[in-house]
Design an enzyme around this catalytic site. Structure first.
Site, PDB file in Angstrom:
ATOM      1  N   HIS A 171       0.698  -1.055   0.078  1.00 28.69           N
ATOM      2  CA  HIS A 171      -0.011  -0.025   0.445  1.00 28.69           C
ATOM      3  C   HIS A 171       0.792   0.860  -0.024  1.00 28.69           C
ATOM      4  O   HIS A 171       2.132   1.131   0.387  1.00 28.69           O
ATOM      5  CB  HIS A 171      -0.723  -0.031   1.524  1.00 28.69           C
ATOM      6  N   CYS A 258      -1.934  -0.144   9.320  1.00 28.94           N
ATOM      7  CA  CYS A 258      -3.729  -0.611   9.086  1.00 28.94           C
ATOM      8  C   CYS A 258      -4.427  -1.701  10.500  1.00 28.94           C
ATOM      9  O   CYS A 258      -5.153  -1.981  10.019  1.00 28.94           O
ATOM     10  CB  CYS A 258      -3.436  -1.548   8.375  1.00 28.94           C
TER      11      CYS A 258
HETATM   12  C1  CIR Z   1      -3.613  -8.148   2.732  1.00 27.66           C
HETATM   13  O1  CIR Z   1      -3.242  -7.803   1.650  1.00 27.66           O
HETATM   14  O2  CIR Z   1      -4.762  -7.034   2.085  1.00 27.66           O
HETATM   15  C2  CIR Z   1      -3.218  -8.091   4.069  1.00 27.66           C
HETATM   16  N1  CIR Z   1      -2.674  -9.330   3.964  1.00 27.66           N
HETATM   17  C3  CIR Z   1      -2.634  -6.866   4.688  1.00 27.66           C
HETATM   18  C4  CIR Z   1      -3.342  -6.009   5.066  1.00 27.66           C
HETATM   19  C5  CIR Z   1      -2.621  -4.577   5.566  1.00 27.66           C
HETATM   20  N2  CIR Z   1      -3.282  -3.094   4.996  1.00 27.66           N
HETATM   21  C6  CIR Z   1      -2.452  -2.236   4.707  1.00 27.66           C
HETATM   22  O3  CIR Z   1      -1.442  -2.392   5.585  1.00 27.66           O
HETATM   23  N3  CIR Z   1      -3.134  -1.120   5.191  1.00 27.66           N
END
Ligand code: CIR
Length: 263
Positions: A171, A258
């Site tokens: 991200h 997150c």
């Molecule tokens: C994903 O790949 O969507 C999750 N395992 C990790 C999301 C992390 N979110 C973020 O950095 N905003």
């Protein structure tokens, strides 16, 4: 620099990681220790409470292994929650799950997406004073950035919205966060297609690049405990570093911002 006015939050939401969390999406190979993950999550949650934030803890959602990464399902701007449409199909259901638990004093709106082809992950949205940077990559597409931009401009026509094409990290906020209204902290693995619109970026050394996703909140910054160089950088920026262990979330490509939605 006045750290008191920058990113001052009074309430927030987090969700306990489900026992199924290891089934979430990841590019990493190491297996997750769920008990340790829950301990780490509790420490993260308590740290935010200790910073004076009234935190709500949502129940684990076993059908959604990534649902504790609440940041991706909504974007909070003032007293409005803009519901997203995550880029990963298996994460789309997290939005209605979260929506039913958003505080009643928040207005809730959806993306302004006529063609229903927008995708946006909250992790791609970086707010910095009157600027909003929306990352364009695997999870957030151009239609998503445009749909979000319309919503944000409805809420505040003075906002300057920038679309940032990037690769190299999951991200946009895995690669850049704001330390204050002028300076950013950068992960050198972030590859920007075009020069960033602001030039005040402190780039971390490669071995601590992942620590660029620190959570700046109420004069402090939650940061990986092993990243001592980053902690010094945060001190130089007049922030109090709070070292925490989030090893199990890193194994799932997650980090500090997150795991909560702050308002
Ligand atoms: C994903 O790949 O969507 C999750 N395992 C990790 C999301 C992390 N979110 C973020 O950095 N905003």
């Amino acid at each position: 620099m006045d750290t008191n006015n920058f990113r001052y939050f009074t309430s927030g939401i987090a969700r306990t990681p489900p026992l199924s969390m290891a089934a979430g999406i990841t590019t990493q190979k190491e297996s997750v220790d769920i008990d340790l993950a829950r301990q780490q999550h509790q420490a993260y949650f308590k740290t935010l409470q200790d910073l004076g934030i009234r935190m709500s803890l949502l129940q684990p959602a076993e059908n959604f292994p990534d649902s504790h990464f609440v940041e991706d399902a909504a974007i909070i701007y003032g007293n409005t929650a803009i519901l997203t449409r995550p880029g990963a199909l298996e994460r789309r259901g997290e939005v209605s799950l979260l929506n039913s638990h958003l505080p009643s004093n928040l207005n809730t709106v959806e993306l302004d997406d006529e063609n229903h082809d927008a995708t946006v992950d909250g992790g791609d949205v970086l707010m910095m004073g009157d600027k909003v940077f929306i990352g364009l990559s695997y999870r957030t597409n151009l239609a998503g950035a445009q749909a979000l931009s319309k919503r944000l401009k409805n809420l505040n026509p003075q906002l300057n919205v920038y679309f940032i094409e990037f690769s190299g990290v999951l991200h946009l906020k895995s690669g850049l966060i704001a330390l204050n209204d002028d300076v950013l902290l950068g992960n050198p693995y972030l590859k920007l297609k075009n020069p960033f619109p602001l030039n005040k970026i402190i780039w971390l050394p490669k071995e601590e690049g992942y620590a660029a996703n620190a959570l700046v909140v109420n004069g402090a910054a939650l940061v990986f405990k092993e990243c001592t160089h980053t902690q010094e950088v945060l001190k130089q920026a007049n922030l109090i570093p709070i070292p925490l262990d989030l090893s199990e979330f890193r194994k799932m490509d997650g980090s500090f911002t997150c795991l909560s939605l702050l308002m």
